[in-house]
Design a protein around this motif. Structure first.
Motif, PDB file in Angstrom:
ATOM      1  N   ASN A  91       0.442  -1.065  -0.146  1.00 55.47           N
ATOM      2  CA  ASN A  91       0.543  -0.211   0.467  1.00 55.47           C
ATOM      3  C   ASN A  91       0.816   1.089   0.373  1.00 55.47           C
ATOM      4  OD1 ASN A  91      -1.776   1.731   0.724  1.00 55.47           O
ATOM      5  ND2 ASN A  91      -3.123   0.614   1.650  1.00 55.47           N
ATOM      6  N   THR A  92       1.239   1.920  -0.884  1.00 54.45           N
ATOM      7  CA  THR A  92       1.702   3.039  -0.758  1.00 54.45           C
ATOM      8  C   THR A  92       1.557   4.305   0.003  1.00 54.45           C
ATOM      9  OG1 THR A  92       2.208   2.460  -3.875  1.00 54.45           O
ATOM     10  CG2 THR A  92       2.369   4.895  -3.229  1.00 54.45           C
ATOM     11  N   ALA A 125       8.919   1.416  -5.387  1.00 52.30           N
ATOM     12  CA  ALA A 125       9.067   1.935  -6.832  1.00 52.30           C
ATOM     13  C   ALA A 125       8.899   2.999  -7.148  1.00 52.30           C
ATOM     14  CB  ALA A 125       9.626   1.018  -8.242  1.00 52.30           C
ATOM     15  N   ILE A 126       7.031   2.760  -6.989  1.00 51.77           N
ATOM     16  CA  ILE A 126       6.537   4.620  -6.838  1.00 51.77           C
ATOM     17  C   ILE A 126       7.425   5.459  -6.229  1.00 51.77           C
ATOM     18  CG2 ILE A 126       4.233   5.562  -6.213  1.00 51.77           C
ATOM     19  CD1 ILE A 126       2.859   3.255  -7.355  1.00 51.77           C
ATOM     20  N   CYS A 127       7.973   4.991  -4.761  1.00 51.93           N
ATOM     21  CA  CYS A 127       8.009   5.786  -3.824  1.00 51.93           C
ATOM     22  C   CYS A 127       8.685   6.942  -4.005  1.00 51.93           C
ATOM     23  CB  CYS A 127       8.425   5.278  -2.327  1.00 51.93           C
ATOM     24  SG  CYS A 127       9.646   4.507  -2.778  1.00 51.93           S
ATOM     25  N   TRP A 128       9.670   5.971  -4.989  1.00 47.99           N
ATOM     26  CA  TRP A 128      10.555   7.422  -5.260  1.00 47.99           C
ATOM     27  C   TRP A 128      10.472   8.792  -6.676  1.00 47.99           C
ATOM     28  CZ3 TRP A 128      13.434   6.825  -1.818  1.00 47.99           C
ATOM     29  CH2 TRP A 128      13.986   5.587  -0.684  1.00 47.99           C
ATOM     30  N   TYR A 129       9.690   8.622  -6.910  1.00 49.87           N
ATOM     31  CA  TYR A 129       9.053   8.997  -8.214  1.00 49.87           C
ATOM     32  C   TYR A 129       8.297  10.389  -7.394  1.00 49.87           C
ATOM     33  CZ  TYR A 129      10.775   5.897 -11.624  1.00 49.87           C
ATOM     34  OH  TYR A 129      11.856   5.308 -12.239  1.00 49.87           O
ATOM     35  N   GLU A 130       7.884  11.524  -8.655  1.00 48.15           N
ATOM     36  CA  GLU A 130       6.942  12.531  -7.664  1.00 48.15           C
ATOM     37  C   GLU A 130       5.651  11.873  -7.931  1.00 48.15           C
ATOM     38  OE1 GLU A 130       9.287  16.430 -10.315  1.00 48.15           O
ATOM     39  OE2 GLU A 130       7.985  14.509 -11.534  1.00 48.15           O
ATOM     40  N   ALA A 131       5.387  11.084  -8.250  1.00 45.98           N
ATOM     41  CA  ALA A 131       3.655  10.140  -8.587  1.00 45.98           C
ATOM     42  C   ALA A 131       3.831   9.165  -9.127  1.00 45.98           C
ATOM     43  CB  ALA A 131       2.530  11.004  -8.852  1.00 45.98           C
ATOM     44  N   GLY A 132       3.192   8.088  -8.382  1.00 45.00           N
ATOM     45  CA  GLY A 132       2.769   6.703  -9.385  1.00 45.00           C
ATOM     46  C   GLY A 132       1.154   6.116  -9.575  1.00 45.00           C
ATOM     47  N   LEU A 133       1.152   5.194 -11.026  1.00 44.49           N
ATOM     48  CA  LEU A 133      -0.132   4.800 -10.370  1.00 44.49           C
ATOM     49  C   LEU A 133      -0.148   3.894 -10.071  1.00 44.49           C
ATOM     50  CD1 LEU A 133      -2.932   5.058 -12.425  1.00 44.49           C
ATOM     51  CD2 LEU A 133      -1.613   3.988 -14.136  1.00 44.49           C
ATOM     52  N   ARG A 150      -5.156   4.705  -9.374  1.00 43.68           N
ATOM     53  CA  ARG A 150      -5.800   6.581  -9.368  1.00 43.68           C
ATOM     54  C   ARG A 150      -4.299   6.641  -9.249  1.00 43.68           C
ATOM     55  NH1 ARG A 150      -5.770   8.886  -4.452  1.00 43.68           N
ATOM     56  NH2 ARG A 150      -6.860   7.994  -2.313  1.00 43.68           N
ATOM     57  N   ARG A 151      -3.937   8.491  -9.142  1.00 39.48           N
ATOM     58  CA  ARG A 151      -2.642   8.716  -8.863  1.00 39.48           C
ATOM     59  C   ARG A 151      -2.498   8.936  -7.958  1.00 39.48           C
ATOM     60  NH1 ARG A 151      -0.008  13.445  -8.461  1.00 39.48           N
ATOM     61  NH2 ARG A 151       1.591  14.259  -8.798  1.00 39.48           N
ATOM     62  N   VAL A 152      -0.892   8.736  -7.425  1.00 40.14           N
ATOM     63  CA  VAL A 152      -0.817   9.118  -5.652  1.00 40.14           C
ATOM     64  C   VAL A 152       0.616   9.959  -5.702  1.00 40.14           C
ATOM     65  CG1 VAL A 152       0.542   6.924  -5.382  1.00 40.14           C
ATOM     66  CG2 VAL A 152      -0.193   7.752  -3.519  1.00 40.14           C
ATOM     67  N   ASP A 153       0.985  11.135  -5.002  1.00 42.22           N
ATOM     68  CA  ASP A 153       2.072  11.741  -5.276  1.00 42.22           C
ATOM     69  C   ASP A 153       2.946  10.988  -4.094  1.00 42.22           C
ATOM     70  OD1 ASP A 153       1.051  14.470  -5.971  1.00 42.22           O
ATOM     71  OD2 ASP A 153      -0.121  14.760  -4.397  1.00 42.22           O
ATOM     72  N   ALA A 154       4.238  11.500  -4.494  1.00 48.13           N
ATOM     73  CA  ALA A 154       5.407  10.402  -4.322  1.00 48.13           C
ATOM     74  C   ALA A 154       6.510  11.394  -3.124  1.00 48.13           C
ATOM     75  CB  ALA A 154       5.888   8.984  -5.193  1.00 48.13           C
ATOM     76  N   LEU A 155       7.329  11.082  -3.144  1.00 52.04           N
ATOM     77  CA  LEU A 155       8.701  11.878  -2.901  1.00 52.04           C
ATOM     78  C   LEU A 155       9.596  12.866  -3.819  1.00 52.04           C
ATOM     79  CD1 LEU A 155      10.559   8.937  -0.354  1.00 52.04           C
ATOM     80  CD2 LEU A 155       8.753  10.425  -0.183  1.00 52.04           C
ATOM     81  N   GLY A 156       8.858  11.855  -5.001  1.00 55.19           N
ATOM     82  CA  GLY A 156      10.258  13.414  -5.921  1.00 55.19           C
ATOM     83  C   GLY A 156      11.615  13.202  -6.075  1.00 55.19           C
ATOM     84  N   PHE A 157      12.207  11.784  -5.595  1.00 62.09           N
ATOM     85  CA  PHE A 157      13.762  11.633  -5.729  1.00 62.09           C
ATOM     86  C   PHE A 157      14.359  11.961  -7.692  1.00 62.09           C
ATOM     87  CE2 PHE A 157      15.225  10.330  -1.169  1.00 62.09           C
ATOM     88  CZ  PHE A 157      14.052  11.134  -0.520  1.00 62.09           C
ATOM     89  N   VAL A 158      13.112  11.341  -8.005  1.00 64.51           N
ATOM     90  CA  VAL A 158      13.119  11.449  -9.110  1.00 64.51           C
ATOM     91  C   VAL A 158      12.189  11.782  -9.847  1.00 64.51           C
ATOM     92  CG1 VAL A 158      15.075   9.809  -9.472  1.00 64.51           C
ATOM     93  CG2 VAL A 158      12.637   8.426  -9.690  1.00 64.51           C
ATOM     94  N   PRO A 159      12.152  12.450 -11.596  1.00 60.94           N
ATOM     95  CA  PRO A 159      11.163  12.807 -11.763  1.00 60.94           C
ATOM     96  C   PRO A 159       9.661  12.028 -13.126  1.00 60.94           C
ATOM     97  CG  PRO A 159      13.196  13.087 -13.464  1.00 60.94           C
ATOM     98  CD  PRO A 159      13.342  12.841 -12.263  1.00 60.94           C
ATOM     99  N   GLY A 160       9.050  12.460 -13.134  1.00 62.99           N
ATOM    100  CA  GLY A 160       8.147  11.700 -13.437  1.00 62.99           C
ATOM    101  C   GLY A 160       7.197  10.710 -12.763  1.00 62.99           C
ATOM    102  N   ILE A 161       6.110  10.562 -13.199  1.00 63.49           N
ATOM    103  CA  ILE A 161       5.001   8.922 -12.849  1.00 63.49           C
ATOM    104  C   ILE A 161       5.567   8.511 -13.046  1.00 63.49           C
ATOM    105  CG2 ILE A 161       2.701   8.524 -12.705  1.00 63.49           C
ATOM    106  CD1 ILE A 161       2.175  11.063 -13.957  1.00 63.49           C
ATOM    107  N   PHE A 162       5.081   7.283 -11.891  1.00 61.85           N
ATOM    108  CA  PHE A 162       6.110   5.102 -12.560  1.00 61.85           C
ATOM    109  C   PHE A 162       4.638   4.404 -12.206  1.00 61.85           C
ATOM    110  CE2 PHE A 162       7.600   1.278 -11.026  1.00 61.85           C
ATOM    111  CZ  PHE A 162       8.236   1.494 -11.620  1.00 61.85           C
TER     112      PHE A 162
END
Length: 236
Positions: A91-92, A125-133, A150-162
């Protein structure tokens, strides 16, 4: 290394796991497993230890936060002292909420600055990006009830949605719609595919045949999808 999926217990990600270890430059790396997204599932921890300690020769430790009395100082010490951090799936949204409450994120940022190899699979993996599906609604929906990605905001260590599990969970259509509506760029990985980031360069690696990474880009309301195989660099 951000991995789309695969059963670690069945060694489907072993080539990717071995690569993660190699990037530490250590003969016996200190590997920290963070299974928050699974609620610190005991079986998951045992599987990780079997692969990373028994097969890959790491010194394995765990950061258990579900109901844990782990102090802020202990959290910091575990993360900062690790040569590699691996975040498990689950659960992200719940994971990120716990991390923010417990002061995990600043420690991860410090570890990244210190050269610790950061990695994970699915939610990890999602957690490191700006967001994820994410399939986060799956974890709260009533049995038999409909739920949606659905889209969930993440940490933004690397760019984009994962987007993980592209080939196994029919995520192409919802990802296409998300990119079309938001204008954001997205990376997606099949199970057995991963993207390794090094100084802003993203390289595709795989551990299963016919596993790929994909780049979704929106322009003037249309979304283009490019496929990338092992060894290729994503044009980011």
């Amino acid at each position: 290394m951000t991995m789309g999926g695969g059963e670690i217990s069945q060694l489907e990600t072993l080539a990717l796991d071995s690569f993660i270890c190699s990037q530490t430059g250590k003969r016996r790396p200190k590997a920290l497993f963070i299974p928050t997204a699974s609620g610190d599932a005991d079986g998951y921890c045992k599987t990780f230890k079997h692969v990373y300690a028994d097969r890959l020769g790491c010194e394995v430790d765990f950061l258990l936060l579900a109901g844990s009395g782990c102090t802020h100082q202990q959290i910091q010490q575990k993360i900062i002292s690790a040569d590699l951090v691996y975040v498990g799936g689950g659960n992200t949204q719940k994971m990120l909420s716990i991390w923010h409450e417990r002061g995990v994120v600043p420690a991860l940022r410090q570890a990244a600055q210190n050269g610790t190899v950061l990695s994970g699979l699915s939610a990890g993996a999602i957690c490191w990006y700006e967001a994820g599906l994410s399939d986060l609604e799956r974890f709260t929906a009533e049995p038999g009830a409909d739920w949606r990605l659905r889209r969930v905001d993440a940490l933004g260590f690397v760019p984009g949605i994962f987007c993980p599990h592209l080939d196994k969970e029919q995520r192409h259509a919802p990802l296409l719609e998300l990119v079309r509506s938001s204008g954001e760029r997205a990376l997606a990985c099949d199970n057995g595919a991963g993207v390794y980031w090094d100084n802003g360069i993203a390289q595709v690696l795989t551990s299963l045949p016919d596993a790929y990474a994909y780049l979704y880009t929106e322009q003037a309301g249309e979304v283009s999808v490019e496929r990338f195989g092992p060894g290729q660099h994503l044009p980011l």
